[in-house]
Write a protein that holds these residues in place. Structure first.
Motif, PDB file in Angstrom:
ATOM      1  N   SER A  75      35.160  42.819 -18.773  1.00  0.00           N
ATOM      2  CA  SER A  75      34.095  43.643 -19.361  1.00  0.00           C
ATOM      3  C   SER A  75      33.997  43.434 -20.863  1.00  0.00           C
ATOM      4  N   ALA A  76      35.128  43.143 -21.511  1.00  0.00           N
ATOM      5  CA  ALA A  76      35.107  42.914 -22.959  1.00  0.00           C
ATOM      6  C   ALA A  76      34.312  41.663 -23.306  1.00  0.00           C
ATOM      7  N   VAL A  77      34.504  40.591 -22.540  1.00  0.00           N
ATOM      8  CA  VAL A  77      33.780  39.349 -22.805  1.00  0.00           C
ATOM      9  C   VAL A  77      32.292  39.538 -22.529  1.00  0.00           C
ATOM     10  N   GLN A  78      31.953  40.219 -21.450  1.00  0.00           N
ATOM     11  CA  GLN A  78      30.550  40.441 -21.127  1.00  0.00           C
ATOM     12  C   GLN A  78      29.860  41.284 -22.195  1.00  0.00           C
ATOM     13  N   ALA A  79      30.514  42.352 -22.633  1.00  0.00           N
ATOM     14  CA  ALA A  79      29.918  43.217 -23.649  1.00  0.00           C
ATOM     15  C   ALA A  79      29.810  42.490 -24.992  1.00  0.00           C
ATOM     16  N   THR A  80      30.847  41.734 -25.345  1.00  0.00           N
ATOM     17  CA  THR A  80      30.806  40.987 -26.608  1.00  0.00           C
ATOM     18  C   THR A  80      29.715  39.943 -26.587  1.00  0.00           C
ATOM     19  N   ARG A  81      29.560  39.261 -25.467  1.00  0.00           N
ATOM     20  CA  ARG A  81      28.501  38.256 -25.344  1.00  0.00           C
ATOM     21  C   ARG A  81      27.121  38.902 -25.489  1.00  0.00           C
ATOM     22  N   ALA A  82      26.909  40.041 -24.846  1.00  0.00           N
ATOM     23  CA  ALA A  82      25.613  40.717 -24.926  1.00  0.00           C
ATOM     24  C   ALA A  82      25.334  41.210 -26.350  1.00  0.00           C
ATOM     25  N   LEU A  83      26.340  41.769 -27.014  1.00  0.00           N
ATOM     26  CA  LEU A  83      26.134  42.271 -28.370  1.00  0.00           C
ATOM     27  C   LEU A  83      25.864  41.140 -29.358  1.00  0.00           C
ATOM     28  N   MET A  84      26.540  40.010 -29.186  1.00  0.00           N
ATOM     29  CA  MET A  84      26.301  38.888 -30.089  1.00  0.00           C
ATOM     30  C   MET A  84      24.904  38.315 -29.896  1.00  0.00           C
ATOM     31  N   ILE A  85      24.439  38.244 -28.664  1.00  0.00           N
ATOM     32  CA  ILE A  85      23.072  37.768 -28.422  1.00  0.00           C
ATOM     33  C   ILE A  85      22.059  38.732 -29.041  1.00  0.00           C
ATOM     34  N   LEU A  86      22.277  40.038 -28.861  1.00  0.00           N
ATOM     35  CA  LEU A  86      21.385  41.018 -29.482  1.00  0.00           C
ATOM     36  C   LEU A  86      21.419  40.913 -31.000  1.00  0.00           C
ATOM     37  N   SER A  87      22.598  40.650 -31.547  1.00  0.00           N
ATOM     38  CA  SER A  87      22.724  40.524 -32.994  1.00  0.00           C
ATOM     39  C   SER A  87      21.944  39.324 -33.517  1.00  0.00           C
ATOM     40  N   ILE A  88      22.055  38.192 -32.831  1.00  0.00           N
ATOM     41  CA  ILE A  88      21.335  36.994 -33.264  1.00  0.00           C
ATOM     42  C   ILE A  88      19.826  37.197 -33.155  1.00  0.00           C
ATOM     43  N   LEU A  89      19.379  37.742 -32.026  1.00  0.00           N
ATOM     44  CA  LEU A  89      17.949  37.977 -31.846  1.00  0.00           C
ATOM     45  C   LEU A  89      17.415  38.986 -32.857  1.00  0.00           C
ATOM     46  N   GLY A  90      18.176  40.049 -33.097  1.00  0.00           N
ATOM     47  CA  GLY A  90      17.742  41.043 -34.073  1.00  0.00           C
ATOM     48  C   GLY A  90      17.693  40.491 -35.486  1.00  0.00           C
ATOM     49  N   SER A  91      18.679  39.676 -35.851  1.00  0.00           N
ATOM     50  CA  SER A  91      18.692  39.093 -37.194  1.00  0.00           C
ATOM     51  C   SER A  91      17.522  38.135 -37.388  1.00  0.00           C
ATOM     52  N   LEU A  92      17.264  37.287 -36.389  1.00  0.00           N
ATOM     53  CA  LEU A  92      16.144  36.345 -36.505  1.00  0.00           C
ATOM     54  C   LEU A  92      14.802  37.072 -36.527  1.00  0.00           C
ATOM     55  N   ALA A  93      14.671  38.118 -35.698  1.00  0.00           N
ATOM     56  CA  ALA A  93      13.431  38.897 -35.712  1.00  0.00           C
ATOM     57  C   ALA A  93      13.241  39.607 -37.045  1.00  0.00           C
ATOM     58  N   GLY A  94      14.327  40.145 -37.597  1.00  0.00           N
ATOM     59  CA  GLY A  94      14.237  40.790 -38.900  1.00  0.00           C
ATOM     60  C   GLY A  94      13.879  39.813 -40.010  1.00  0.00           C
ATOM     61  N   LEU A  95      14.399  38.585 -39.914  1.00  0.00           N
ATOM     62  CA  LEU A  95      14.040  37.572 -40.908  1.00  0.00           C
ATOM     63  C   LEU A  95      12.554  37.229 -40.833  1.00  0.00           C
ATOM     64  N   GLY A  96      12.021  37.166 -39.601  1.00  0.00           N
ATOM     65  CA  GLY A  96      10.594  36.887 -39.451  1.00  0.00           C
ATOM     66  C   GLY A  96       9.734  37.992 -40.028  1.00  0.00           C
ATOM     67  N   VAL A  97      10.126  39.242 -39.792  1.00  0.00           N
ATOM     68  CA  VAL A  97       9.359  40.368 -40.341  1.00  0.00           C
ATOM     69  C   VAL A  97       9.482  40.415 -41.861  1.00  0.00           C
ATOM     70  N   ALA A  98      10.703  40.197 -42.361  1.00  0.00           N
ATOM     71  CA  ALA A  98      10.907  40.238 -43.809  1.00  0.00           C
ATOM     72  C   ALA A  98      10.163  39.113 -44.515  1.00  0.00           C
ATOM     73  N   CYS A  99      10.037  37.960 -43.852  1.00  0.00           N
ATOM     74  CA  CYS A  99       9.323  36.830 -44.456  1.00  0.00           C
ATOM     75  C   CYS A  99       7.857  37.178 -44.700  1.00  0.00           C
ATOM     76  N   MET A 100       7.266  37.950 -43.801  1.00  0.00           N
ATOM     77  CA  MET A 100       5.875  38.341 -43.990  1.00  0.00           C
ATOM     78  C   MET A 100       5.705  39.369 -45.101  1.00  0.00           C
ATOM     79  N   GLY A 101       6.763  40.097 -45.429  1.00  0.00           N
ATOM     80  CA  GLY A 101       6.655  41.123 -46.456  1.00  0.00           C
ATOM     81  C   GLY A 101       7.182  40.726 -47.815  1.00  0.00           C
ATOM     82  N   MET A 102       7.729  39.531 -47.944  1.00  0.00           N
ATOM     83  CA  MET A 102       8.249  39.108 -49.237  1.00  0.00           C
ATOM     84  C   MET A 102       7.105  38.799 -50.205  1.00  0.00           C
TER      85      MET A 102
END
Length: 207
Positions: A75-102
């Motif tokens: 369960s630790a590996v599954q949860a860590t894998r899911a959180l890391m994927i969410l982290s990468i997707l969230g960071s990239l999405a935030g970069l895209g939104v921030a790029c439009m507002g810079m």
């Protein structure tokens, strides 16, 4: 402008941190075999990551095997894998939104106040994504420490921290710092005049 420079610096740090998160998630060295307290000298070092496990031999050969089934993972590996994927997707999405507002970009809106709010929203999304990575790395490290100090764990199955987890940790802190810089560009509210607005006299006053 100082505000524009802060946005560029925050975007660069968040981008570097996102690259670190991707590299750390892919690498198999999340934990490495430990032989503390064992006098047996072995020629094989074991590594385990989120996607595969590898055996590194003293001759320089590396043999890796991708996990066959996700259901067989802990369960630790599954949860860590899911959180890391969410982290990468969230960071990239935030970069895209921030790029439009810079301020240094022309996309998004011509209104400076609205662009600053868009950049602040992107920074908040980036911070949320980095928090997911910090939670994932901390939880995975906690499980490694628990298994290491468990007296019922055999010596040859104990693991220590690998290099990939430190790369992911460093990437998450870079992302959170960059997101905080982008979120700090919130526009100040414009002060409204407190004195009454004068109006021209109407024609009735001259009658």
């Amino acid at each position: 402008m100082a505000n524009s420079g802060l946005q560029i610096l925050g975007f660069a740090l968040a981008l570097l941190g996102s690259i670190g998160l991707i590299i750390g998630t892919i690498l198999p060295q999340w934990k490495m075999s430990s032989y503390a307290g064992d006098n047996i000298i072995t020629a094989v070092a074991m590594y385990e990551g989120l996607w595969m496990s590898c055996a590194y031999q003293s001759t320089g050969q590396i043999q890796c095997k991708v996990y066959d089934s996700m259901l067989n993972l802990s369960s630790a590996v599954q949860a860590t894998r899911a959180l890391m994927i969410l982290s990468i997707l969230g960071s990239l999405a935030g970069l895209g939104v921030a790029c439009m507002g810079m301020k240094c970009t022309n996309c998004g809106s011509d209104d400076k106040t609205r662009k600053s709010r868009i950049a602040m929203t992107g920074g908040i999304i980036i911070i949320i994504g980095s928090l997911c990575a910090i939670v994932a790395c901390s939880w995975y490290c906690h499980r490694i420490i628990q298994d290491f100090y468990n007296p019922f764990t055999p010596v040859n199955t104990k693991y220590e921290f690998g290099s990939a987890i430190f790369i992911a940790w460093a990437g998450s802190f870079l992302v959170i710092v960059g997101g905080a810089m982008l979120a700090a560009t919130c526009p100040k509210a414009k002060s409204t005049p407190k004195y009454p607005i004068s109006r021209p006299p109407s024609s009735k006053e001259y009658v």
